[in-house]
Scaffold this motif. Structure first.
Motif, short mmCIF file in Angstrom:
data_model
loop_
_atom_site.label_atom_id
_atom_site.label_comp_id
_atom_site.label_asym_id
_atom_site.label_seq_id
_atom_site.Cartn_x
_atom_site.Cartn_y
_atom_site.Cartn_z
N THR A 265 -5.22 12.60 2.15
CA THR A 265 -4.38 11.40 2.06
C THR A 265 -5.05 10.37 1.15
OG1 THR A 265 -3.40 11.71 4.24
CG2 THR A 265 -3.36 9.48 3.35
N PHE A 266 -4.25 9.82 0.25
CA PHE A 266 -4.69 8.73 -0.63
C PHE A 266 -3.96 7.47 -0.18
CE2 PHE A 266 -5.15 12.64 -2.88
CZ PHE A 266 -6.31 12.51 -3.65
N VAL A 267 -4.71 6.48 0.23
CA VAL A 267 -4.14 5.18 0.59
C VAL A 267 -4.45 4.23 -0.57
CG1 VAL A 267 -4.04 3.33 2.28
CG2 VAL A 267 -4.54 5.68 3.02
N LEU A 268 -3.43 3.92 -1.36
CA LEU A 268 -3.61 3.13 -2.57
C LEU A 268 -3.14 1.70 -2.33
CD1 LEU A 268 -4.34 3.02 -5.59
CD2 LEU A 268 -1.98 3.69 -6.09
N ALA A 269 -4.10 0.76 -2.35
CA ALA A 269 -3.79 -0.66 -2.24
C ALA A 269 -4.04 -1.32 -3.61
CB ALA A 269 -4.65 -1.30 -1.16
N GLU A 270 -3.89 -2.63 -3.66
CA GLU A 270 -4.04 -3.33 -4.94
C GLU A 270 -5.46 -3.20 -5.49
OE1 GLU A 270 -2.82 -7.34 -4.50
OE2 GLU A 270 -0.68 -6.85 -4.42
N SER A 271 -6.46 -3.34 -4.64
CA SER A 271 -7.84 -3.31 -5.13
C SER A 271 -8.69 -2.24 -4.50
CB SER A 271 -8.56 -4.63 -4.86
OG SER A 271 -7.77 -5.64 -4.52
N HIS A 272 -8.10 -1.37 -3.69
CA HIS A 272 -8.89 -0.35 -3.00
C HIS A 272 -8.13 0.98 -3.00
CE1 HIS A 272 -11.10 -3.81 -1.40
NE2 HIS A 272 -9.94 -4.30 -1.02
N LEU A 273 -8.93 2.04 -3.04
CA LEU A 273 -8.40 3.38 -2.81
C LEU A 273 -9.19 3.99 -1.65
CD1 LEU A 273 -6.67 5.88 -3.58
CD2 LEU A 273 -8.60 6.62 -4.99
N VAL A 274 -8.46 4.42 -0.63
CA VAL A 274 -9.08 5.08 0.51
C VAL A 274 -8.61 6.53 0.53
CG1 VAL A 274 -9.40 5.10 3.01
CG2 VAL A 274 -9.09 2.92 1.81
N THR A 275 -9.54 7.47 0.52
CA THR A 275 -9.20 8.89 0.62
C THR A 275 -9.66 9.40 1.98
OG1 THR A 275 -11.27 9.45 -0.51
CG2 THR A 275 -9.28 9.34 -1.84
N VAL A 276 -8.79 10.14 2.64
CA VAL A 276 -9.08 10.71 3.96
C VAL A 276 -8.97 12.22 3.83
CG1 VAL A 276 -8.53 10.69 6.41
CG2 VAL A 276 -8.05 8.67 5.01
N ARG A 277 -10.04 12.93 4.11
CA ARG A 277 -10.04 14.38 3.94
C ARG A 277 -10.95 15.03 4.97
NH1 ARG A 277 -14.58 15.64 0.65
NH2 ARG A 277 -15.61 13.76 -0.12
N TYR A 278 -10.77 16.35 5.16
CA TYR A 278 -11.57 17.10 6.12
C TYR A 278 -12.19 18.33 5.47
CZ TYR A 278 -9.59 14.06 9.63
OH TYR A 278 -9.24 12.94 10.35
N ALA B 161 0.83 -1.21 0.00
CA ALA B 161 0.00 0.00 0.00
C ALA B 161 0.87 1.26 0.00
CB ALA B 161 -0.92 0.01 1.21
N LEU B 162 0.45 2.25 -0.78
CA LEU B 162 1.13 3.54 -0.85
C LEU B 162 0.30 4.57 -0.10
CD1 LEU B 162 2.18 3.62 -4.62
CD2 LEU B 162 3.50 2.79 -2.67
N PHE B 163 0.96 5.35 0.73
CA PHE B 163 0.31 6.41 1.49
C PHE B 163 0.80 7.75 0.94
CE2 PHE B 163 -0.07 2.70 4.03
CZ PHE B 163 -1.19 2.84 4.83
N LEU B 164 -0.11 8.51 0.37
CA LEU B 164 0.23 9.73 -0.36
C LEU B 164 -0.60 10.89 0.18
CD1 LEU B 164 -0.19 7.98 -3.81
CD2 LEU B 164 1.95 8.17 -2.54
N THR B 165 0.08 11.92 0.65
CA THR B 165 -0.61 13.08 1.24
C THR B 165 -0.13 14.36 0.58
OG1 THR B 165 -0.78 11.93 3.37
CG2 THR B 165 -1.15 14.30 3.39
N ALA B 166 -1.05 15.26 0.30
CA ALA B 166 -0.72 16.58 -0.26
C ALA B 166 -1.79 17.57 0.14
CB ALA B 166 -0.59 16.50 -1.79
N ASN B 167 -1.47 18.84 0.04
CA ASN B 167 -2.44 19.90 0.32
C ASN B 167 -3.18 20.27 -0.97
OD1 ASN B 167 -1.75 20.07 3.01
ND2 ASN B 167 -0.26 21.70 2.69
N PHE B 168 -4.50 20.43 -0.86
CA PHE B 168 -5.34 20.73 -2.01
C PHE B 168 -6.13 22.01 -1.77
CE2 PHE B 168 -4.35 16.33 -2.50
CZ PHE B 168 -4.34 16.09 -3.88
N LEU B 169 -6.22 22.81 -2.81
CA LEU B 169 -6.98 24.06 -2.76
C LEU B 169 -8.48 23.76 -2.78
CD1 LEU B 169 -7.13 27.21 -3.07
CD2 LEU B 169 -7.05 26.83 -5.53
N TYR B 170 -9.24 24.50 -1.97
CA TYR B 170 -10.70 24.34 -1.97
C TYR B 170 -11.35 25.67 -1.63
CZ TYR B 170 -10.82 24.52 3.15
OH TYR B 170 -10.72 24.94 4.46
N GLY B 171 -12.65 25.78 -1.93
CA GLY B 171 -13.45 26.94 -1.54
C GLY B 171 -13.25 28.18 -2.38
N VAL B 172 -12.71 28.05 -3.60
CA VAL B 172 -12.47 29.24 -4.43
C VAL B 172 -13.79 29.88 -4.85
CG1 VAL B 172 -11.45 30.08 -6.58
CG2 VAL B 172 -10.27 28.34 -5.23
#
Length: 329
Positions: free
Chosen positions: A94-107, A72-83
């Motif tokens: 955060t994007f958690v990329l596994a073989e058959s699943h993608l989990v996104t964690v955001r607030y 699994a790859l754990f990938l985190t970056a800042n994203f612009l929102y609310g423009v």
């Protein structure tokens, strides 16, 4: 809130709430928006993945934002929102990329995520693989940032025209109206610089993620996705260059607007300076004849008072003519 996306019989099925472990294992995309502890534990138990906390997502070290655990790859970056709402900001996702699943964690919800989720409901082909979902979201983010930068460029052009039109306007224009217009220009340029900086932050984060994913050998990333990664990296680089250009242009316009304001202020200061200099000789004359000495012959003259007034007027007018002849007025 947890939302899962599953493809069944050629249709996209979206489920909300806390699903069962089997439903989680069958989902292609699991989206966690401000997840509760119960939701995190459900995903961790079903997929055997460690979901990062919000505090961990805020860490800025590269090793804390881009790393691999087993496949699994754990990938985190800042994203612009609310423009669009005018209350823009940056949020870590955060994007958690596994073989058959993608989990996104955001607030927070960037518009690109909402658009992609609606597209996924209409087009099940977007959910064929976990890495395809992630790259599809990145493509949507890049398209959204391109639109934002285009809008920022248009706003900057309008601010530029307003500033220079104001500078070329005649003195008959009301001072309050000019000040209000210049204030609006400064606010617009400040917003342009803020949005451009945050968009550039998002692009740099995407660039790091794509570089990491492209270089990392993981079964979670298919060989077919390599071309998409290269294309996205080219698009991101071009937008980074465009964002840098807009940022430099905003700084130039800001310097120009501040220069125009300084010129106007110098003109006001010059007026006060000339007025004070012109009033100094008459003040000196009035001060001399205001002294209480017993022997001042002029005080006994019949024409002493009008003569003193004449001397004050002449001494006040002569500096004004001198300044005009020198071109200082």
């Amino acid at each position: 809130m947890m939302t899962i996306y599953t493809v069944r019989e050629g249709r996209t099925v979206r489920g909300e709430g806390i699903p069962t472990a089997d439903e989680l294992r069958a989902a292609i995309w699991i989206d966690l928006l401000a997840p509760t502890r119960e939701e995190e534990q459900a995903v961790q138990a079903a997929l055997n993945l460690e979901i990062p906390t919000r505090e961990e997502m805020q860490e800025i070290e590269s090793s804390s934002r881009l790393y691999k655990e087993e496949v699994a790859l754990f990938l985190t970056a800042n994203f612009l929102y609310g423009v669009d709402e005018g209350e823009y900001g940056s949020t870590a996702i955060t994007f958690v990329l596994a073989e058959s699943h993608l989990v996104t964690v955001r607030y927070a919800t960037p518009k690109a995520f909402a658009v992609f989720s609606n597209r996924a409901l209409r087009t099940p082909a977007l959910l064929q693989s976990a890495d395809g979902v992630m790259l599809g979201q990145f493509e949507q983010v890049v398209d959204r940032l391109a639109d934002v930068l285009e809008r920022v460029g248009a706003d900057m052009d309008r601010a530029s025209r307003a500033a220079f039109r104001n500078a070329r306007s005649h003195s008959k224009v009301k001072v309050k109206a000019r000040d209000a217009e210049m204030k609006d220009v400064l606010i617009a340029l400040g917003e342009v610089g803020e949005v451009t900086s945050r968009a550039n932050e998002t692009l740099l984060g995407l660039s790091r993620i794509l570089t990491f994913v492209g270089a990392e050998k993981s079964t979670a990333v298919r060989k077919e996705a390599k071309n998409s990664i290269k294309t996205l990296m080219r698009d991101v680089r071009s937008l980074v260059e465009h964002a840098a250009f807009l940022n430099n242009k905003a700084n130039f316009l800001l310097d120009a607007v501040l220069g125009i304001i300084n010129i106007d202020q110098n003109g006001i200061i010059k007026t006060f300076t000339v007025a004070s200099v012109a009033l100094m000789p008459p003040t000196l004359v009035a001060s001399i004849y205001g002294m209480n000495f017993a022997h001042m012959p002029e005080l006994g003259w019949h024409l002493g008072y009008p003569l003193a007034l004449l001397v004050m007027v002449v001494s006040g007018v002569l500096p004004v003519f001198y300044f005009k002849r020198k071109g200082w007025l």
